[in-house]
Design an enzyme around this catalytic site. Structure first.
Site, PDB file in Angstrom:
ATOM      1  N   GLU B  47       0.866  -1.184   0.000  1.00 24.24           N
ATOM      2  CA  GLU B  47       0.000   0.000   0.000  1.00 24.24           C
ATOM      3  C   GLU B  47       0.894   1.222   0.000  1.00 24.24           C
ATOM      4  OE1 GLU B  47      -3.043   0.244   3.186  1.00 24.24           O
ATOM      5  OE2 GLU B  47      -2.210  -1.644   3.862  1.00 24.24           O
ATOM      6  N   ASP B  58      -6.346   6.404  11.120  1.00 28.18           N
ATOM      7  CA  ASP B  58      -4.969   6.079  11.466  1.00 28.18           C
ATOM      8  C   ASP B  58      -4.595   6.520  12.867  1.00 28.18           C
ATOM      9  OD1 ASP B  58      -3.683   4.740   9.198  1.00 28.18           O
ATOM     10  OD2 ASP B  58      -4.274   6.538   8.095  1.00 28.18           O
TER      11      ASP B  58
END
Ligand code: PLP
Lengths: 409, 253
Positions: B47, B58
């Site tokens: 990714e 996140d």
């Protein structure tokens, strides 16, 4: 017909999968209370015994005379318990939390008013409470940090990003994504993913329905214009909802003009040409962002207006042209604060003073028969440090210095 | 096609590894070196995160890397150039991971057209549920890029079936509630969750959030097709540098 949670193409629920079920649970709980006639009664009753609802409508004779008319009326959300309109939404959500059977609440706060309201509600309802607040705001709204902690809340200082309201929202969302089983996120304004904009607007509509009744009862007519400051937009939508059906009433939302719209240092998403449509923090609206879609740093003397996004509901009204958006600069706001204190004996929050500043700018062009309604969203006690600094008050500085010396001795 | 690539690789090994790199962190050149070290260490997919200023899914480690890259002036253009460079240099599958505003602001069609030109094979965008993603999905399909969706332990069975209908390439299963970067205790509850996922899809499953040691990868071998390693590699990079990050991946097999 638009999908639920959409307003003229704005809104929606752009959220990570982990939160989908939790927002669905909230949507269902909110739907139930909306369809339960006893709920609004219970809400109103609590707001009239625990807080001071209905808040008064004050005729401001001295300001009216000062500007040679129009007639000024002020809706006194500063007299709501905890000193701002924020408690309306928070108590409403608190009752929803009770129904959902959760035991912990979290919230973001900018000015600290929503944080204090949430900490107050948590104390009263017996919930555990954690408040996220950007480091910049912790420093400039320190009195509210003190009160949140005294009320039993844990205040978490957020040091990421711009260290203001948007970063506090991100942190609250991260907490929620982990602790949703026990925890409800008490979002403080008409932003975020569906159902928040609708739900917060629903609770805040109490301002507008009272104000409309008071105008008709006390003044015998509807206002020519209604002014409110706009951070996320909850106090503005709260009062505007009382008048949205009245074509003769002009609605004016006032955003933070900061150091001026040309300076780039402001938080005017709708009144300036700098805002553009984007998707962040769970919803689609106008944001202050660059061409890549990265959010910009915003600026305002008022922490509660210092935010990148604006309610999707207001964005829709903006595009329809049914609400006019203006900006007031820091300087105009401080001047308006001073005038309101001296003329009316009312200390407005710096956020609320944006609405006043815009009124003072426009009043000279209005007729003496016009009637202006201003939503005074909160009181200014929390801004004592900022206002004292802005006014350069020497005796206050001496007091703080002496106090600091005593602490460090 | 991404799925074919995954099936092909699975003939050689029991479980694939997917790494995660924040483009432009610590800087563009160092992130290229990092990609190289990780590819050489034998990962199968990667990714490439296009930094965003508000990365709500996140945790602190990846969040700080996003902020640092942006503070150094990284633009989305740079990320596309970077993607092109790595796909020309290394022979594994690369995906873009980012947030929806980055796609939206570029224009969905342009974003996917440019991703295709850079030979990106899939996109992971955690804040675009299919309900909001009609035009996003159409653009991905038009350019033959796999939009990867996330399945979570809180996703209801009905919704798992609904999401399954949008799957391409593989599904990204998250091991637990929360955000990236926190610890995960892998337990039998996971089997139950993965069982629910298998019921609705034939596509390969990747598992992420908290995969940080060889023991975790071994535990997942036979349960899922892909183990996703994100924050832990970034921690190793932060404390010990690019070479150590490569060794870290080598040690996971
Ligand atoms: C007194 C006051 N007014 C206004 C605002 C802005 O919020 P909103 O636009 O949701 O009313 C705040 C936010 O902190 C506030 O404290």
């Amino acid at each position: 017909m638009e999908r639920p949670g959409y307003y003229g193409g704005f809104g929606g629920a752009f959220i990570p999968e982990i939160l989908v079920a939790t927002l669905e649970q909230l949507r269902v709980a909110f739907e139930q209370i909306k369809n339960d006639p006893s709920f609004w009664k219970a809400f109103q009753s609590l707001m009239s015994t625990y807080s001071c609802r209905p808040t008064p409508l004050t005729y401001s004779e001295n300001l009216t005379r000062h500007f040679n008319g129009p007639h000024f009326y002020i809706k006194r959300e500063d007299l709501n318990h905890t000193g701002a309109h924020k408690l309306n939404n928070v108590i409403g959500q608190g009752l929803v939390v009770q129904r959902m059977g959760k035991s912990r609440v979290i919230a973001e706060t900018g000015a600290g008013q929503h944080g204090v309201a949430t900490a107050t509600m948590a104390a009263k309802f017996g919930f555990e409470c954690m408040i996220y607040m950007g480091e910049v705001d912790v420093a400039r709204q320190r009195p509210n940090v003190f009160w949140m902690e005294q009320l039993g809340a844990t205040v978490v200082t957020v040091r990421d990003g711009a260290r203001t309201l948007k970063d506090a929202i991100n942190e609250a969302l991260r907490d929620w994504a982990t602790n949703m089983d026990t925890t409800h996120y008490v979002l403080g304004t008409v932003c975020g993913p569906h159902p928040y904009p609708e739900m917060v607007a629903y609770f805040q509509s109490i301002i507008g329905s009272e104000a409309r009744e008071q105008m008709l009862g006390q003044v015998g007519r509807l206002p020519s214009r209604v002014y409110a400051c706009v951070g996320g937009g909850s106090n503005a939508l709260g009062i505007f909802q009382g008048f949205l059906g009245d074509s003769e009433v002009e609605l004016v939302g006032v955003e933070a003009g900061g150091k001026g719209l040309k300076s780039g240092k402001h938080a005017s998403r709708l009144a300036s040409a700098d805002g553009s449509v984007g998707v962040a923090q769970g919803y689609k609206t106008y944001f202050l962002q660059n061409d890549d879609g990265q959010m910009l740093e915003t600026h305002s003397v008022a922490a509660g207006l210092d935010y990148i996004g604006v309610s999707p509901i207001l964005a829709a009204y903006h595009e329809q042209g049914s609400i006019r958006f203006e900006a007031a600069t820091n300087e105009e706001v401080l001047e308006a604060t001073r005038l309101t204190m001296r003329k009316e004996g009312i200390i407005p929050a710096l956020e609320s003073a944006h609405a006043l500043a815009c009124v003072f700018r426009e009043a000279p062009q209005m007729s003496a028969d016009d009637v202006i309604l201003i939503n005074l969203s909160g009181r200014g006690d929390k801004d004592i440090f900022t206002i004292a600094d802005a006014l350069g008050d020497e005796s206050w500085k001496r007091f703080i210095t002496t106090k600091a010396e005593a602490y460090s001795a | 096609m991404l799925e074919d690539y995954i099936r092909q690789r699975l003939k050689e090994r029991g479980i694939l590894l997917m790494a995660h790199v924040v483009v432009g962190y610590p800087d563009l050149e160092a992130s290229f070196e990092l990609v190289k070290a990780i590819v050489v260490a034998g990962v199968d997919l990667m990714e490439l995160q296009i930094p965003f200023s508000e990365p709500i899914a996140d945790g602190p480690v990846i969040l700080k890397a996003n902020q640092s890259a942006l503070a150094a002036g990284l633009r989305v253009d740079d990320c596309f150039k970077f993607a092109h460079r790595v796909t020309q240099s290394f022979d594994i599958a690369f995906l873009f991971m980012t947030y929806y505003n980055i796609v939206f602001k570029r224009g969905e069609d342009r974003f996917f057209a440019e991703a295709k030109a850079a030979e990106i094979r899939g996109t992971i965008v955690p804040d675009i549920p299919p309900e909001e993603g009609e035009s996003y999905l159409a653009a991905a399909a038009a350019h033959g890029i796999a939009p990867i969706f996330i399945l979570s332990p809180t996703t209801t069975p009905d919704r798992l079936a609904y999401l399954a209908g949008f799957g391409r390439g593989f599904f990204y299963c998250v091991a637990r509630k929360g955000i990236t970067g926190a610890k995960t205790t892998f337990s039998s509850e996971l089997d139950e969750f993965l069982g629910r996922c298998r019921k609705v899809t034939q596509l390969p499953l990747a598992l992420g959030f908290g995969v940080s040691r060889k023991e975790d990868v071994d535990f997942l071998n036979g349960k899922v097709e892909i183990a996703v390693v994100g924050s832990q590699a970034l921690r190793v990079l932060n404390s010990s540098g690019v070479e150590a990050a490569g060794s870290f991946f080598r040690g996971l097999r």
